[in-house]
Design a protein around this motif. Structure first.
Motif, PDB file in Angstrom:
ATOM      1  N   VAL A  33       0.837  -1.184   0.000  1.00 24.14           N
ATOM      2  CA  VAL A  33       0.000   0.000   0.000  1.00 24.14           C
ATOM      3  C   VAL A  33       0.878   1.243   0.000  1.00 24.14           C
ATOM      4  CG1 VAL A  33      -0.227  -0.081   2.511  1.00 24.14           C
ATOM      5  CG2 VAL A  33      -1.882   1.204   1.179  1.00 24.14           C
ATOM      6  N   MET A  34       0.427   2.239  -0.725  1.00 23.01           N
ATOM      7  CA  MET A  34       1.075   3.554  -0.741  1.00 23.01           C
ATOM      8  C   MET A  34       0.035   4.570  -0.295  1.00 23.01           C
ATOM      9  SD  MET A  34       3.103   3.231  -4.377  1.00 23.01           S
ATOM     10  CE  MET A  34       4.466   4.329  -4.001  1.00 23.01           C
ATOM     11  N   GLY A  35       0.461   5.564   0.442  1.00 23.61           N
ATOM     12  CA  GLY A  35      -0.534   6.496   0.937  1.00 23.61           C
ATOM     13  C   GLY A  35       0.003   7.857   1.294  1.00 23.61           C
ATOM     14  N   TRP A  36      -0.936   8.722   1.600  1.00 19.49           N
ATOM     15  CA  TRP A  36      -0.623  10.071   2.047  1.00 19.49           C
ATOM     16  C   TRP A  36      -1.294  10.323   3.396  1.00 19.49           C
ATOM     17  CZ3 TRP A  36       2.788  13.230  -0.345  1.00 19.49           C
ATOM     18  CH2 TRP A  36       3.138  12.918  -1.665  1.00 19.49           C
ATOM     19  N   TYR A  37      -0.549  10.927   4.291  1.00 19.39           N
ATOM     20  CA  TYR A  37      -1.049  11.350   5.587  1.00 19.39           C
ATOM     21  C   TYR A  37      -0.749  12.839   5.719  1.00 19.39           C
ATOM     22  CZ  TYR A  37      -1.346   6.400   6.797  1.00 19.39           C
ATOM     23  OH  TYR A  37      -1.675   5.077   6.822  1.00 19.39           O
ATOM     24  N   ARG A  38      -1.392  13.470   6.684  1.00 24.94           N
ATOM     25  CA  ARG A  38      -1.101  14.873   6.914  1.00 24.94           C
ATOM     26  C   ARG A  38      -1.162  15.196   8.389  1.00 24.94           C
ATOM     27  NH1 ARG A  38      -6.531  17.647   4.204  1.00 24.94           N
ATOM     28  NH2 ARG A  38      -8.006  17.054   5.852  1.00 24.94           N
ATOM     29  N   GLN A  39      -0.441  16.236   8.751  1.00 24.79           N
ATOM     30  CA  GLN A  39      -0.441  16.687  10.136  1.00 24.79           C
ATOM     31  C   GLN A  39      -0.523  18.202  10.162  1.00 24.79           C
ATOM     32  OE1 GLN A  39       2.825  15.262  12.539  1.00 24.79           O
ATOM     33  NE2 GLN A  39       1.706  15.675  14.409  1.00 24.79           N
ATOM     34  N   VAL A  92       1.325  19.591   6.889  1.00 21.21           N
ATOM     35  CA  VAL A  92       2.455  18.909   6.277  1.00 21.21           C
ATOM     36  C   VAL A  92       1.944  17.552   5.804  1.00 21.21           C
ATOM     37  CG1 VAL A  92       4.758  17.969   6.585  1.00 21.21           C
ATOM     38  CG2 VAL A  92       4.116  20.100   7.736  1.00 21.21           C
ATOM     39  N   TYR A  93       2.177  17.257   4.541  1.00 17.22           N
ATOM     40  CA  TYR A  93       1.709  16.011   3.946  1.00 17.22           C
ATOM     41  C   TYR A  93       2.884  15.033   3.843  1.00 17.22           C
ATOM     42  CZ  TYR A  93      -2.803  18.009   2.850  1.00 17.22           C
ATOM     43  OH  TYR A  93      -4.059  18.561   2.961  1.00 17.22           O
ATOM     44  N   TYR A  94       2.642  13.823   4.340  1.00 15.08           N
ATOM     45  CA  TYR A  94       3.671  12.798   4.378  1.00 15.08           C
ATOM     46  C   TYR A  94       3.277  11.622   3.486  1.00 15.08           C
ATOM     47  CZ  TYR A  94       5.291  15.205   8.578  1.00 15.08           C
ATOM     48  OH  TYR A  94       5.741  16.145   9.472  1.00 15.08           O
ATOM     49  N   CYS A  95       4.251  11.130   2.769  1.00 10.47           N
ATOM     50  CA  CYS A  95       4.077   9.938   1.957  1.00 10.47           C
ATOM     51  C   CYS A  95       4.438   8.705   2.792  1.00 10.47           C
ATOM     52  CB  CYS A  95       4.989  10.042   0.738  1.00 10.47           C
ATOM     53  SG  CYS A  95       4.979   8.624  -0.352  1.00 10.47           S
TER      54      CYS A  95
END
Length: 120
Positions: A33-39, A92-95
């Motif tokens: 799985v590949m994804g994006w998260y944010r904080q 901030v978006y994290y891969c």
């Protein structure tokens, strides 16, 4: 050591669009799985969107209909197309990439993050 290199963040006005990219510096045996998260400032990191190896996607309710995640397996790259951006998308978006070795050892990698700022 695999690194994730993110790009595409920046400052845009509300209603605008951005496209984030995340490229793996090397291949691994299997990507699950590949994804994006944010904080956002003062908040916990949250899931934005994920895409599984078979193509199934998953989105946070707050971005459904506005964001689209996609991947290019040949380039080991995952994208996040963000439209109709709102000030509350500022973060901030994290891969993130999760997978495994040939011997079934779990692997997980995080990018360093790219800042997305939406002005009202």
């Amino acid at each position: 050591q695999v690194q994730l290199v993110e790009s595409g963040g920046g400052l845009v006005q509300a209603g605008g669009s951005l496209r984030l990219s995340c490229t793996m510096s090397a291949s691994i045996f299997r990507i699950n799985v590949m994804g994006w998260y944010r904080q956002a400032p003062g908040k916990q990191r949250e899931l934005v969107a994920t895409i599984f190896s078979g193509g199934t996607t998953n989105y946070a309710d707050s971005v459904k209909g506005r964001f689209t995640i996609s991947r290019d397996n040949a380039k080991n790259t995952v994208y996040l197309e963000m439209n109709s951006l709102k000030p509350e998308d500022t973060a901030v978006y994290y891969c993130n990439v999760a997978g495994a070795t040939r011997d079934y050892y779990d692997l997980e990698y995080w990018g360093k993050g790219t800042l997305v700022t939406i002005s009202s």
